[in-house]
Design a protein around this motif. Structure first.
Motif, PDB file in Angstrom:
ATOM      1  N   LYS A   1       0.839  -1.187   0.000  1.00  0.00           N
ATOM      2  CA  LYS A   1       0.000   0.000   0.000  1.00  0.00           C
ATOM      3  C   LYS A   1       0.886   1.254   0.000  1.00  0.00           C
ATOM      4  CE  LYS A   1      -3.893   2.032   2.356  1.00  0.00           C
ATOM      5  NZ  LYS A   1      -4.820   1.971   3.443  1.00  0.00           N
ATOM      6  N   ALA A   2       1.888   1.238   0.800  1.00  0.00           N
ATOM      7  CA  ALA A   2       2.826   2.360   0.850  1.00  0.00           C
ATOM      8  C   ALA A   2       3.497   2.536  -0.499  1.00  0.00           C
ATOM      9  CB  ALA A   2       3.871   2.146   1.934  1.00  0.00           C
ATOM     10  N   GLU A   3       3.767   1.426  -1.136  1.00  0.00           N
ATOM     11  CA  GLU A   3       4.402   1.459  -2.465  1.00  0.00           C
ATOM     12  C   GLU A   3       3.464   2.113  -3.468  1.00  0.00           C
ATOM     13  OE1 GLU A   3       7.291   1.036  -5.182  1.00  0.00           O
ATOM     14  OE2 GLU A   3       7.515   0.509  -3.068  1.00  0.00           O
ATOM     15  N   GLN A   4       2.184   1.777  -3.379  1.00  0.00           N
ATOM     16  CA  GLN A   4       1.190   2.328  -4.304  1.00  0.00           C
ATOM     17  C   GLN A   4       1.066   3.834  -4.091  1.00  0.00           C
ATOM     18  OE1 GLN A   4      -2.692   0.611  -3.859  1.00  0.00           O
ATOM     19  NE2 GLN A   4      -3.513   1.601  -5.679  1.00  0.00           N
ATOM     20  N   GLU A   5       1.053   4.271  -2.845  1.00  0.00           N
ATOM     21  CA  GLU A   5       0.966   5.712  -2.546  1.00  0.00           C
ATOM     22  C   GLU A   5       2.178   6.441  -3.080  1.00  0.00           C
ATOM     23  OE1 GLU A   5       0.298   6.229   1.637  1.00  0.00           O
ATOM     24  OE2 GLU A   5      -1.690   5.353   1.539  1.00  0.00           O
ATOM     25  N   LYS A   6       3.355   5.794  -2.976  1.00  0.00           N
ATOM     26  CA  LYS A   6       4.592   6.380  -3.495  1.00  0.00           C
ATOM     27  C   LYS A   6       4.508   6.566  -4.990  1.00  0.00           C
ATOM     28  CE  LYS A   6       8.807   5.324  -1.005  1.00  0.00           C
ATOM     29  NZ  LYS A   6       9.946   4.430  -0.912  1.00  0.00           N
ATOM     30  N   GLN A   7       3.984   5.563  -5.662  1.00  0.00           N
ATOM     31  CA  GLN A   7       3.862   5.630  -7.123  1.00  0.00           C
ATOM     32  C   GLN A   7       2.883   6.730  -7.529  1.00  0.00           C
ATOM     33  OE1 GLN A   7       2.735   1.774  -8.556  1.00  0.00           O
ATOM     34  NE2 GLN A   7       4.835   0.993  -8.589  1.00  0.00           N
ATOM     35  N   GLU A   8       1.735   6.818  -6.800  1.00  0.00           N
ATOM     36  CA  GLU A   8       0.736   7.854  -7.119  1.00  0.00           C
ATOM     37  C   GLU A   8       1.323   9.238  -6.900  1.00  0.00           C
ATOM     38  OE1 GLU A   8      -2.823   7.102  -4.844  1.00  0.00           O
ATOM     39  OE2 GLU A   8      -3.309   5.319  -5.984  1.00  0.00           O
ATOM     40  N   ALA A   9       2.106   9.416  -5.830  1.00  0.00           N
ATOM     41  CA  ALA A   9       2.722  10.705  -5.555  1.00  0.00           C
ATOM     42  C   ALA A   9       3.739  11.042  -6.634  1.00  0.00           C
ATOM     43  CB  ALA A   9       3.385  10.691  -4.182  1.00  0.00           C
ATOM     44  N   ALA A  10       4.497  10.024  -7.083  1.00  0.00           N
ATOM     45  CA  ALA A  10       5.499  10.236  -8.132  1.00  0.00           C
ATOM     46  C   ALA A  10       4.814  10.612  -9.432  1.00  0.00           C
ATOM     47  CB  ALA A  10       6.343   8.974  -8.313  1.00  0.00           C
ATOM     48  N   GLN A  11       3.692   9.940  -9.749  1.00  0.00           N
ATOM     49  CA  GLN A  11       2.957  10.236 -10.990  1.00  0.00           C
ATOM     50  C   GLN A  11       2.391  11.658 -10.935  1.00  0.00           C
ATOM     51  OE1 GLN A  11       0.002   7.168 -11.288  1.00  0.00           O
ATOM     52  NE2 GLN A  11       1.396   5.694 -12.237  1.00  0.00           N
ATOM     53  N   LYS A  12       1.918  12.049  -9.759  1.00  0.00           N
ATOM     54  CA  LYS A  12       1.354  13.381  -9.590  1.00  0.00           C
ATOM     55  C   LYS A  12       2.442  14.437  -9.783  1.00  0.00           C
ATOM     56  CE  LYS A  12      -1.841  15.746  -6.508  1.00  0.00           C
ATOM     57  NZ  LYS A  12      -2.478  15.779  -5.197  1.00  0.00           N
ATOM     58  N   ALA A  13       3.573  14.174  -9.211  1.00  0.00           N
ATOM     59  CA  ALA A  13       4.702  15.105  -9.331  1.00  0.00           C
ATOM     60  C   ALA A  13       5.142  15.200 -10.784  1.00  0.00           C
ATOM     61  CB  ALA A  13       5.858  14.656  -8.445  1.00  0.00           C
ATOM     62  N   GLU A  14       5.182  14.073 -11.477  1.00  0.00           N
ATOM     63  CA  GLU A  14       5.571  14.070 -12.896  1.00  0.00           C
ATOM     64  C   GLU A  14       4.568  14.874 -13.721  1.00  0.00           C
ATOM     65  OE1 GLU A  14       6.143  10.151 -14.550  1.00  0.00           O
ATOM     66  OE2 GLU A  14       7.488   9.572 -12.907  1.00  0.00           O
ATOM     67  N   LYS A  15       3.291  14.689 -13.406  1.00  0.00           N
ATOM     68  CA  LYS A  15       2.260  15.408 -14.151  1.00  0.00           C
ATOM     69  C   LYS A  15       2.388  16.906 -13.928  1.00  0.00           C
ATOM     70  CE  LYS A  15      -2.628  15.594 -15.051  1.00  0.00           C
ATOM     71  NZ  LYS A  15      -3.935  15.579 -14.524  1.00  0.00           N
ATOM     72  N   GLN A  16       2.596  17.305 -12.676  1.00  0.00           N
ATOM     73  CA  GLN A  16       2.775  18.723 -12.377  1.00  0.00           C
ATOM     74  C   GLN A  16       3.996  19.282 -13.115  1.00  0.00           C
ATOM     75  OE1 GLN A  16       2.976  18.930  -8.095  1.00  0.00           O
ATOM     76  NE2 GLN A  16       0.741  19.110  -7.874  1.00  0.00           N
ATOM     77  N   GLN A  17       5.054  18.483 -13.131  1.00  0.00           N
ATOM     78  CA  GLN A  17       6.285  18.893 -13.817  1.00  0.00           C
ATOM     79  C   GLN A  17       6.002  19.070 -15.304  1.00  0.00           C
ATOM     80  OE1 GLN A  17       8.659  19.481 -11.756  1.00  0.00           O
ATOM     81  NE2 GLN A  17      10.287  19.993 -13.138  1.00  0.00           N
ATOM     82  N   ALA A  18       5.240  18.128 -15.884  1.00  0.00           N
ATOM     83  CA  ALA A  18       4.930  18.182 -17.318  1.00  0.00           C
ATOM     84  C   ALA A  18       4.054  19.397 -17.611  1.00  0.00           C
ATOM     85  CB  ALA A  18       4.242  16.898 -17.759  1.00  0.00           C
ATOM     86  N   ASP A  19       3.087  19.671 -16.736  1.00  0.00           N
ATOM     87  CA  ASP A  19       2.204  20.834 -16.926  1.00  0.00           C
ATOM     88  C   ASP A  19       3.010  22.124 -16.861  1.00  0.00           C
ATOM     89  OD1 ASP A  19      -0.041  19.280 -17.209  1.00  0.00           O
ATOM     90  OD2 ASP A  19      -0.815  19.600 -15.165  1.00  0.00           O
TER      91      ASP A  19
END
Length: 164
Positions: A1-19
């Motif tokens: 579960k912690a791993e999944q949250e880490k991945q979601e946070a990383a994806q969110k950060a990547e999306k913000q970076q891309a935006d």
């Protein structure tokens, strides 16, 4: 579960970076087009909201008018019922009064008939007595023809009784 949250946070950060990168790469025309698009969407949403509010207001007014019309109709029906009841009561009262008048007239007719009958009987009795007196006087006069004066008095008595 912690791993999944880490991945979601990383994806969110990547999306913000891309935006952020995309925004930096936008030309002023692109930024103007995006702003115009956002303004158009906001205007369309405002228009839709306004239309929904107007529709809701119209429905509310229609509901109130219908409610008022129903209330008015119920009042009219209530008044009509009261008028019918009032008229029926008045008709019944008039009927009772007419019946009472008819009974009084019948009673008066019966009383008048009784008075007429009594008067007729009295007149017959009076005529009978007059006839008896006349016959008695005539018998006396016939027995004593010399009493002419008495016969004259008897005739006067008979005339008075007949007259009155």
């Amino acid at each position: 579960k912690a791993e999944q949250e880490k991945q979601e946070a990383a994806q969110k950060a990547e999306k913000q970076q891309a935006d952020l990168k995309r925004q930096q790469e936008m030309t002023p025309e692109m930024k103007e087009g995006l702003a115009k698009k956002k303004a158009d969407v906001a205007a369309a949403l405002a228009e839709k909201k306004k239309a929904l509010l107007e529709k809701a207001e119209a429905e509310r007014k229609a509901k109130e008018e219908k409610k008022a019309a129903v209330k008015i109709q119920k009042e009219k029906q209530k008044k009509a019922i009261q008028e019918r009841e009032k008229k029926a009561a008045e008709d019944a009262k008039l009927q009772r009064e007419a019946e009472e008048i008819r009974k009084q007239e019948e009673l008066e007719k019966a009383r008048q008939a009784k008075r007429d009958y009594t008067a007729k009987r009295k007149e017959e009795e009076r005529q009978r007595k007059l006839e008896e007196e006349r016959q008695k006087a005539a018998a006396e006069v016939a027995v004593e023809p010399q009493h002419l004066e008495q016969a004259l008095k008897l005739q006067q008595l008979h005339d008075q009784l007949a007259a009155g």
